[in-house]
Design an enzyme around this catalytic site. Structure first.
Site, PDB file in Angstrom:
ATOM      1  N   HIS A   1     -10.146   0.456   4.432  1.00 49.72           N
ATOM      2  CA  HIS A   1      -8.864   0.567   5.127  1.00 49.72           C
ATOM      3  C   HIS A   1      -9.056   1.393   6.399  1.00 49.72           C
ATOM      4  O   HIS A   1      -9.901   2.288   6.435  1.00 49.72           O
ATOM      5  CB  HIS A   1      -7.827   1.235   4.218  1.00 49.72           C
ATOM      6  CG  HIS A   1      -6.453   1.177   4.796  1.00 49.72           C
ATOM      7  ND1 HIS A   1      -5.980   2.109   5.687  1.00 49.72           N
ATOM      8  CD2 HIS A   1      -5.468   0.270   4.645  1.00 49.72           C
ATOM      9  CE1 HIS A   1      -4.742   1.786   6.042  1.00 49.72           C
ATOM     10  NE2 HIS A   1      -4.408   0.669   5.418  1.00 49.72           N
TER      11      HIS A   1
ATOM     12  N   LYS B   1      -0.066   4.236   0.100  1.00 47.34           N
ATOM     13  CA  LYS B   1      -0.708   5.328   0.854  1.00 47.34           C
ATOM     14  C   LYS B   1      -0.501   6.668   0.137  1.00 47.34           C
ATOM     15  O   LYS B   1      -0.539   6.715  -1.093  1.00 47.34           O
ATOM     16  CB  LYS B   1      -0.157   5.354   2.284  1.00 47.34           C
ATOM     17  CG  LYS B   1      -0.462   4.049   3.045  1.00 47.34           C
ATOM     18  CD  LYS B   1      -0.248   4.167   4.530  1.00 47.34           C
ATOM     19  CE  LYS B   1      -0.729   2.885   5.224  1.00 47.34           C
ATOM     20  NZ  LYS B   1      -0.615   2.966   6.679  1.00 47.34           N
TER      21      LYS B   1
ATOM     22  N   GLU C   1      -6.049  -6.143  10.152  1.00 41.52           N
ATOM     23  CA  GLU C   1      -5.046  -5.128  10.492  1.00 41.52           C
ATOM     24  C   GLU C   1      -5.393  -4.421  11.786  1.00 41.52           C
ATOM     25  O   GLU C   1      -6.100  -3.408  11.750  1.00 41.52           O
ATOM     26  CB  GLU C   1      -4.996  -4.047   9.401  1.00 41.52           C
ATOM     27  CG  GLU C   1      -4.353  -4.419   8.116  1.00 41.52           C
ATOM     28  CD  GLU C   1      -3.705  -3.166   7.468  1.00 41.52           C
ATOM     29  OE1 GLU C   1      -2.548  -3.259   7.077  1.00 41.52           O
ATOM     30  OE2 GLU C   1      -4.374  -2.132   7.402  1.00 41.52           O
TER      31      GLU C   1
ATOM     32  N   ASN D   1       0.849  -1.188   0.000  1.00 47.43           N
ATOM     33  CA  ASN D   1       0.000   0.000   0.000  1.00 47.43           C
ATOM     34  C   ASN D   1       0.888   1.242   0.000  1.00 47.43           C
ATOM     35  O   ASN D   1       1.608   1.489   0.966  1.00 47.43           O
ATOM     36  CB  ASN D   1      -0.892  -0.049   1.252  1.00 47.43           C
ATOM     37  CG  ASN D   1      -1.818   1.147   1.367  1.00 47.43           C
ATOM     38  OD1 ASN D   1      -1.813   2.030   0.523  1.00 47.43           O
ATOM     39  ND2 ASN D   1      -2.609   1.172   2.426  1.00 47.43           N
TER      40      ASN D   1
ATOM     41  N   ALA E   1       2.783  -1.584   4.183  1.00 45.06           N
ATOM     42  CA  ALA E   1       2.934  -0.224   3.665  1.00 45.06           C
ATOM     43  C   ALA E   1       4.323   0.307   4.031  1.00 45.06           C
ATOM     44  O   ALA E   1       5.283   0.082   3.293  1.00 45.06           O
ATOM     45  CB  ALA E   1       1.841   0.687   4.203  1.00 45.06           C
ATOM     46  N   SER E   2       4.445   0.931   5.188  1.00 41.41           N
ATOM     47  CA  SER E   2       5.725   1.539   5.566  1.00 41.41           C
ATOM     48  C   SER E   2       6.843   0.502   5.633  1.00 41.41           C
ATOM     49  O   SER E   2       8.002   0.822   5.377  1.00 41.41           O
ATOM     50  CB  SER E   2       5.591   2.272   6.903  1.00 41.41           C
ATOM     51  OG  SER E   2       5.218   1.376   7.922  1.00 41.41           O
TER      52      SER E   2
ATOM     53  N   ILE F   1      -0.405  -0.654  13.164  1.00 42.23           N
ATOM     54  CA  ILE F   1      -0.011  -0.102  11.865  1.00 42.23           C
ATOM     55  C   ILE F   1       1.131   0.894  12.039  1.00 42.23           C
ATOM     56  O   ILE F   1       1.069   1.776  12.877  1.00 42.23           O
ATOM     57  CB  ILE F   1      -1.214   0.574  11.162  1.00 42.23           C
ATOM     58  CG1 ILE F   1      -2.232  -0.479  10.729  1.00 42.23           C
ATOM     59  CG2 ILE F   1      -0.760   1.378   9.956  1.00 42.23           C
ATOM     60  CD1 ILE F   1      -3.468   0.085  10.051  1.00 42.23           C
TER      61      ILE F   1
END
Lengths: 232, 232, 232, 232
Positions: D96, D15, D144, D13, D205-206, D149
């Site tokens: 999300h 983002k 999630e 992702n 993501a990150s 996160i």
């Protein structure tokens, strides 16, 4: 009787109809109490937040129209479960089609209600949404196809299979969840059909509030509910 | 005294703090009434919606924490101007940083409040937002930089130019709009500074609600407000 | 010509009309480029986000339909000013009546747009909202009474005073803000009237997208805009 | 390989991280394609909406970060399923934690995605929300816990029972729904554990975007996924 919930249950949602604000809400509460005694059907009212405490002196269960998924704290303008309980409510509506919540907020709102001892009526616009919210173990799920709300066409008449399927599928997920039937209910027949289809009560608004005579309307609904329940 | 607004004005926002729900809100109202008599400073309370009617018996103005931009009708879970007025409120907060509104909804909420006779306190997080909402001719604009809310660092101390610029610019748009000063106020000094900077009162929450002694806190604030006003 | 904005300006909002997605958006861009060359009227398109980069190769300004008031970071599903600029947009619509923003978010969205060099067209449903948003110094304010959107009844015909008052009052707040006229525009006459009333262009959607022939429609609008401007 | 989804699946992702906008998103797509070929693990990217069409030329599945529950029509600023599909996406994320939807909107968004042939990855913050959304028969549910996160603490390590319970309960509701594991994944170990616990891939993501070297990071994740899957 009293402020506890029993079934069959009729919940009258006063929405923000001017016909049922303040003193007029008290009037409706008095009538509801009376009809409830006469028929044995439980009648609950969901008034404006500002009227919850006024109605809590009557021998009927009072419902909040909504609570927010928040803990006590800095949440100006929000509806705190504790405030609603302190004002004397017995339960709360959650996710009404006019006040829909994010799915994660429904879970938290139900948890918060349980923590303060409020019963929960979670509204669902479709059978699948009903199944989905049953996963959160609310006290009740009210099936209300929004396209029928305020139309005078009862879901129990127009879409009987939505009611019976919802009851069956929701009970599969959690047999302790009671199912209410909403949207378009205007006559005792609609109420009777709703209960025969397996629901355990109704959620009604304009069908009562906009009726020419509140007592007649409630009496018709409550008797039909009692009759249908007695025959099961 | 009484339920009408006069200046300088201290509005205490009870938010959804558990310390100030129900009976505790009544206790705070009693204290506010007393301090208001003693100091001549107007003290208003903005309680949970469910507590508005309980507080309306006291000789202080009561504010709703929010109203929705709706007419009476099918708006389950919303805050109707008429309900709030009927419960005894004198005014309403609009667009608090914890309950921000769309710009078009601010205009309608203010109109609805005026229609039912409620005073309006519109919150603004910046000077420019304050100028913008002044276009809707509310009774008051409360300048509250949200980054200072609940910090104990008063806007009147940390950003005095925000207060004085806001007062000047808002008065240019509409000289009838009163300006309140919010965010971070914890001492009489902060209140004094706020009024010296040109505001006509304060909007405070945790600075009172979380104080060890409500009466001492309110007395300190109200005296400072009276002193600063007297010197102008 | 080119991708810079000049006046009079016609912005065509493609909304999420299926008639104007993907390749069809490119087709409209080609026509817009052509009509713009022929008439001297600047024609901008506001396509779906997914089509911004496709349209950025044409010699017309492209607008995003919205941006969120966010900095780069963890904001899944949001519209970042930088992404829109990188895709080739010249400007962005903010606060369209179908995507209304909180007032504090309008301020931040405009700031973010300025930081990345995007022009801003802030929509306002009433004159007062137009005045309010002018406080944030956007490039343009588009006055669009939502009750006229998609009706074929042009604001410049039905409510000419809304246009002229808005222009006058907005220019008082900030003379650098250009005013566009939106809602219900379906003919060259509507465009002509809009500009004669003091606006500097129009924001149109179904009036072009649903027209039987895009080129004819755009040509009629662009000529009327050029004519009206030339006569001022 | 190619644009179809196969398992195990890693969805990255992007983002609204500036590190992965525009050309940088293309760079990441090139790397993802390469790593996918080398390891046999399917790698999908969920870029900014404006970048979907740019990435659709690569041999990897591209996901939209969100779609709105709308039909084509006048919905300025919204994300239309058809636009996303036309831009070349294979699937879409829905709900999300940074873009949460109302429960009734999740049902409609999934229906709309199916109508245009998009696979759906519905995010759930808790096991119960995962069970609830499984009622809508999405292609995948991504578990999630939002509190993890961006922390670097993988759900598969910190709360392994959340993953295994979710897989078991979701498969009970609908065995065709695949479960992905998200939140806090930063190492091949986390990926390996996630798949061993019964999930069929990850949403990250990150953990990738902020890694010092995208290729190394993706290679580590993709190998771990392939290894864990091969051993099942």
């Amino acid at each position: 009787m009293g402020r506890n919930i029993h079934y069959p249950l009729i919940i009258v949602n006063l929405k923000t109809y001017l016909e049922a604000v303040g003193k007029k809400a008290e009037e409706l509460a008095k009538i509801s109490e009376k009809v409830s005694y006469e028929t044995g059907t439980c009648i609950g009212l969901a008034p404006n937040f500002t009227d919850i405490s006024r109605l809590s002196i009557f021998n009927i269960p009072v419902f909040s129209q909504h609570i927010d998924p928040i803990e006590p704290g800095p949440y100006t303008g929000h509806i705190l479960a504790e405030s609603v309980a302190e004002a004397g409510a017995t339960g709360t509506i959650v996710n009404h089609s006019e006040k829909r919540l994010k799915i994660s907020d429904i879970e938290v709102a139900i948890e918060r209600a349980k923590e303060v001892g409020l019963a929960t009526v979670v509204c669902a616009n479709t059978t699948r949404v009903g199944i989905a919210v049953a996963a959160f173990a609310p006290s009740m799920v009210a099936i209300e196809p929004p396209e029928l709300i305020g139309t005078g066409i009862a879901v129990s008449k127009a879409k009987p299979e939505v009611v019976s399927n919802s009851v069956r599928e929701i009970k599969k997920i959690d047999p302790n969840v009671e199912v209410l039937c909403g949207a378009g209910i205007v006559s005792g027949r609609d109420v009777y059909a709703a209960i025969k289809l397996g629901s355990n009560g109704i959620l009604v608004a304009s069908g009562v509030i906009k009726a020419p005579n509140w007592e007649n309307s409630l009496l018709e609904f409550a008797k039909a509910a009692a009759d249908a329940s007695g025959e099961l």
